[in-house]
Design a protein around this motif. Structure first.
Motif, short mmCIF file in Angstrom:
data_model
loop_
_atom_site.label_atom_id
_atom_site.label_comp_id
_atom_site.label_asym_id
_atom_site.label_seq_id
_atom_site.Cartn_x
_atom_site.Cartn_y
_atom_site.Cartn_z
N GLN A 1 -3.25 -8.05 -11.87
CA GLN A 1 -1.84 -7.86 -11.54
C GLN A 1 -1.41 -6.41 -11.78
O GLN A 1 -0.72 -5.81 -10.96
N PHE A 2 -1.84 -5.87 -12.91
CA PHE A 2 -1.45 -4.51 -13.28
C PHE A 2 -2.03 -3.47 -12.32
O PHE A 2 -1.36 -2.50 -11.94
N LEU A 3 -3.30 -3.68 -11.93
CA LEU A 3 -3.99 -2.68 -11.11
C LEU A 3 -3.71 -2.83 -9.62
O LEU A 3 -4.04 -1.93 -8.84
N SER A 4 -3.11 -3.93 -9.22
CA SER A 4 -2.88 -4.14 -7.79
C SER A 4 -2.13 -2.99 -7.12
O SER A 4 -2.59 -2.48 -6.08
N PRO A 5 -1.01 -2.51 -7.68
CA PRO A 5 -0.34 -1.37 -7.04
C PRO A 5 -1.19 -0.10 -7.06
O PRO A 5 -1.08 0.73 -6.15
N VAL A 6 -2.02 0.04 -8.10
CA VAL A 6 -2.89 1.22 -8.19
C VAL A 6 -3.96 1.18 -7.10
O VAL A 6 -4.32 2.20 -6.50
N ILE A 7 -4.48 -0.02 -6.82
CA ILE A 7 -5.54 -0.18 -5.82
C ILE A 7 -4.98 -0.02 -4.40
O ILE A 7 -5.55 0.69 -3.57
N PHE A 8 -3.88 -0.71 -4.13
CA PHE A 8 -3.37 -0.77 -2.76
C PHE A 8 -2.34 0.31 -2.44
O PHE A 8 -2.18 0.68 -1.28
N GLY A 9 -1.62 0.80 -3.46
CA GLY A 9 -0.56 1.76 -3.23
C GLY A 9 -0.97 3.02 -2.49
O GLY A 9 -0.28 3.47 -1.57
N PRO A 10 -2.13 3.64 -2.84
CA PRO A 10 -2.53 4.86 -2.14
C PRO A 10 -2.76 4.69 -0.64
O PRO A 10 -2.84 5.68 0.09
N LEU A 11 -2.88 3.46 -0.17
CA LEU A 11 -3.10 3.24 1.26
C LEU A 11 -1.84 3.45 2.08
O LEU A 11 -1.92 3.72 3.29
N ILE A 12 -0.67 3.34 1.43
CA ILE A 12 0.58 3.41 2.19
C ILE A 12 0.80 4.77 2.84
O ILE A 12 1.12 4.85 4.03
N PRO A 13 0.62 5.90 2.12
CA PRO A 13 0.80 7.19 2.79
C PRO A 13 -0.18 7.42 3.94
O PRO A 13 0.12 8.16 4.88
N LEU A 14 -1.34 6.78 3.87
CA LEU A 14 -2.36 6.99 4.89
C LEU A 14 -2.21 6.05 6.09
O LEU A 14 -2.34 6.47 7.25
N PHE A 15 -1.92 4.77 5.80
CA PHE A 15 -1.94 3.78 6.87
C PHE A 15 -0.65 2.97 6.98
O PHE A 15 -0.55 2.08 7.83
N GLY A 16 0.33 3.26 6.13
CA GLY A 16 1.54 2.46 6.13
C GLY A 16 1.33 1.16 5.36
O GLY A 16 0.22 0.84 4.93
N VAL A 17 2.41 0.38 5.22
CA VAL A 17 2.32 -0.83 4.42
C VAL A 17 1.39 -1.86 5.07
O VAL A 17 0.77 -2.67 4.39
N ARG A 18 1.26 -1.83 6.40
CA ARG A 18 0.33 -2.76 7.05
C ARG A 18 -1.12 -2.45 6.67
O ARG A 18 -1.97 -3.34 6.71
N GLY A 19 -1.39 -1.20 6.31
CA GLY A 19 -2.72 -0.85 5.84
C GLY A 19 -3.09 -1.58 4.57
O GLY A 19 -4.28 -1.89 4.33
N VAL A 20 -2.09 -1.87 3.73
CA VAL A 20 -2.33 -2.64 2.50
C VAL A 20 -2.90 -4.01 2.86
O VAL A 20 -3.90 -4.47 2.29
N PHE A 21 -2.25 -4.66 3.82
CA PHE A 21 -2.68 -6.02 4.16
C PHE A 21 -3.94 -6.01 5.01
O PHE A 21 -4.70 -6.99 5.00
N GLY A 22 -4.19 -4.92 5.73
CA GLY A 22 -5.47 -4.78 6.41
C GLY A 22 -6.61 -4.69 5.41
O GLY A 22 -7.67 -5.31 5.58
N ALA A 23 -6.41 -3.91 4.34
CA ALA A 23 -7.43 -3.80 3.30
C ALA A 23 -7.61 -5.13 2.57
O ALA A 23 -8.74 -5.52 2.23
N ALA A 24 -6.51 -5.84 2.34
CA ALA A 24 -6.61 -7.15 1.70
C ALA A 24 -7.37 -8.13 2.58
O ALA A 24 -8.14 -8.96 2.09
N THR A 25 -7.16 -8.03 3.90
CA THR A 25 -7.93 -8.88 4.83
C THR A 25 -9.42 -8.60 4.69
O THR A 25 -10.24 -9.53 4.62
N ALA A 26 -9.78 -7.32 4.64
CA ALA A 26 -11.19 -6.95 4.50
C ALA A 26 -11.78 -7.45 3.18
O ALA A 26 -12.91 -7.95 3.13
N ALA A 27 -11.00 -7.31 2.09
CA ALA A 27 -11.48 -7.76 0.78
C ALA A 27 -11.72 -9.27 0.77
O ALA A 27 -12.76 -9.75 0.28
N ALA A 28 -10.78 -10.04 1.33
CA ALA A 28 -10.94 -11.49 1.39
C ALA A 28 -12.12 -11.86 2.28
O ALA A 28 -12.87 -12.81 1.99
N ALA A 29 -12.31 -11.11 3.38
CA ALA A 29 -13.43 -11.39 4.28
C ALA A 29 -14.77 -11.14 3.60
O ALA A 29 -15.72 -11.91 3.80
N VAL A 30 -14.86 -10.09 2.80
CA VAL A 30 -16.09 -9.82 2.05
C VAL A 30 -16.39 -10.98 1.11
O VAL A 30 -17.52 -11.46 1.02
#
Length: 410
Positions: A361-390
Motif C-alpha cells: 500500500q505504501f509503495l504503490s504511489p512510488v511504483i506507479f506515480g512516476p508513470l504519470i508524467p510519461l504516459f498520463g494516468v492511463r499509463g498507470v493502469f496499463g502498467a497494472a494490466t501488464a503486471a497482472a498479466a505476468v
C-alpha cells in the motif's frame, strides 16, 4: 469443530475487529483538507495523518506475531484493541500536528496487534472448511468496512474535523467484550502440537530455530511462502493504484465530486465483499490456486477496462472486476499461510503477511506515480494490466506444469 453460542459471539467480535484495520486510515480520508486548513500544515503533512499508522504496522507486526506465538493471540489481541482505541480516539482532544502524529503512531501499533491477532484466532478456533468460510467472512468484513467507514467519517466531518476520531473509541468496548468471549488458545499448546505434527510438513529441526537462521530455514523448506507474500504485496499495491489514481482518471471523464468518486470506490469494496463472502463455498469446489488464477484474469480485464474507459458508465466494470478478484485473493493468502507456516510460528509468519500488505500500500504511489508524467494516468493502469498479466502467465504455467507432472506420474 462444533460452534457453541460463545464461539458465535467470538466470531462477531473477530469480524467487527477486522473492519477496524480498514477504518484506521479510511475514516479520515474525507477530512484531510479540513485537517490541513485547521492545523496550518502542508498537504503532504496532512496526508501523514493517514499514512503514519501504516509504517508502524509494518515495523510492529513481526513483534506482535512473536508475542502471539509465545502467549497465544487472546491477550495481544485485546491489548491491541485498547491501544487502537486510545491512539485513535486521542484525536478528539488534540489540536496540534505533532501530538496528533504521535497518536497515529500508537494507533498503528494497536492495528498491528489486532490484525495479526484476528488472523491467528481464526487459525486456532476454526478448522478445515469452516476456517475457509471465516477467512472469507473476514475479507468480506474488510470490504464492507472500506465502504462504510469513509461515509461515516465524511458525515461526522460535517460536525467538526475532530468528530471522526471519536469512532476509534469503539475498539475499547470491543476489547471488553473480547475479554468475555475470546478463549485462550495457542501459545504452549501450539508448540506442543508442532512437536507431534507440523501440518504434514518435514520435521527438520532447523525450522524451529530462532532468529534469522530459523526464518531462512523455513523459507528454504517451504519456498511457496515467499510466493504468498509476493502475491499479497502485489494485491495491495494494485488495490492502492485504484485508491490513489482512479479519482484522477475519473476527473478526466468529468467526474469530480467527492460523492461520485466515493461511489466508484464503494463499488470496488462491495464487489470484494460479495466474492469474499462466497469464498467458503467456492474453495470447497475449486482449489485456491485456481481461484487466484481466476482473480488474476479478472484483474487483467479490470485494468484493461480502466485504461480504455471513456465515460462514467464504462469506468464501472474496472472497479467491480478488480474487487471481485480481491475478494478471492485475500482469504486465499491467509489460508495458504495457515497451511504452510510451522504450527508453533503461525503468528510470526502471518505477521509478515500484514507487513507485506501494508508495504504494498505504501509503495504503490512510488511504483506507479512516476508513470504519470510519461504516459498520463492511463499509463498507470496499463502498467497494472501488464503486471497482472505476468502474474496470470506465471501462475498458469506453474499450474500447467504441475498438472502435466501429475498426469505423467499417474
Amino acid at each position: 469443530m462444533t460452534e457453541s453460542t460463545r464461539l458465535r459471539g467470538t466470531l462477531w467480535i473477530i469480524l467487527a475487529s477486522a473492519t477496524l484495520t480498514v477504518m484506521a486510515g479510511a475514516i479520515l480520508g474525507p477530512i484531510v483538507p479540513a485537517i490541513q486548513s485547521t492545523l496550518g500544515v502542508s498537504e503532504s503533512n496532512a496526508g501523514l495523518i493517514i499514512t503514519t499508522h501504516g509504517a508502524l504496522i509494518v515495523v510492529f507486526s513481526p513483534i506482535a506475531g512473536a508475542l502471539i506465538d509465545r502467549f497465544g493471540p487472546r491477550r495481544p489481541f485485546i491489548g491491541g484493541l485498547v491501544l487502537y482505541g486510545i491512539g485513535g480516539g486521542a484525536g478528539l482532544g488534540i489540536d496540534s500536528f505533532g501530538p496528533l502524529l504521535a497518536s497515529r503512531a500508537v494507533l498503528g501499533v494497536g492495528v498491528a496487534f489486532v490484525y495479526t491477532g484476528v488472523t491467528v484466532l481464526i487459525y486456532d478456533l476454526y478448522e478445515g472448511q469452516r476456517m475457509n468460510e471465516v477467512l472469507g467472512l473476514r475479507s468480506s468484513a474488510n470490504s464492507v468496512g472500506a465502504v462504510i467507514w469513509p461515509l461515516v467519517g465524511g458525515a461526522l466531518g460535517t460536525l467538526s474535523w475532530q468528530a471522526p476520531f471519536g469512532v476509534y473509541l469503539v475498539a475499547i468496548p470491543l476489547g471488553l467484550l473480547a475479554v468475555v468471549t475470546i478463549p485462550e488458545t495457542g501459545g504452549e499448546n501450539r508448540s506442543a502440537q508442532s512437536e507431534s505434527t507440523d501440518r504434514g510438513q518435514s520435521t527438520d529441526r532447523s525450522t524451529s530455530a530462532g532468529g534469522i537462521a530459523g526464518i531462512a530455514a523455513v523459507f528454504r523448506e517451504r519456498p511457496a511462502l515467499l510466493a504468498v507474500y509476493l502475491l499479497y504485496f502485489a494485491a495491495n499495491a494494485l488495490l492502492y493504484s485504484i485508491v490513489v489514481f482512479y479519482p484522477q482518471l475519473l476527473a478526466q471523464l468529468g467526474i469530480t465530486s467527492s460523492l461520485s468518486i466515493s461511489l466508484y470506490l464503494a463499488a470496488n469494496g462491495l464487489a470484494g465483499g460479495i466474492s469474499a463472502a462466497l469464498y467458503g463455498r467456492l474453495v470447497a469446489r475449486i482449489e485456491r490456486r485456481w481461484l487466484v488464477l481466476i482473480a488474476l484474469g479478472l484483474w487483467v480485464a479490470a485494468f484493461a477496462a480502466a485504461t480504455a474507459a471513456q465515460s462514467a458508465l464504462t469506468a464501472v466494470p474496472a472497479v467491480v472486476a478488480f474487487g471481485l478478484g480481491l475478494g478471492l485473493v485475500f482469504p486465499s493468502a491467509f489460508g495458504w499461510i495457515e497451511s504452510l507456516a510451522p504450527v508453533d510460528r503461525q503468528g510470526q509468519f502471518s505477521s509478515y503477511l500484514a507487513s507485506a500488505g501494508y508495504t504494498g500500500q505504501f509503495l504503490s504511489p512510488v511504483i506507479f506515480g512516476p508513470l504519470i508524467p510519461l504516459f498520463g494516468v492511463r499509463g498507470v493502469f496499463g502498467a497494472a494490466t501488464a503486471a497482472a498479466a505476468v502474474g496470470l502467465v506465471v501462475l498458469g504455467a506453474a499450474l500447467a506444469v504441475g498438472k502435466t507432472g501429475s498426469t505423467a506420474s499417474s
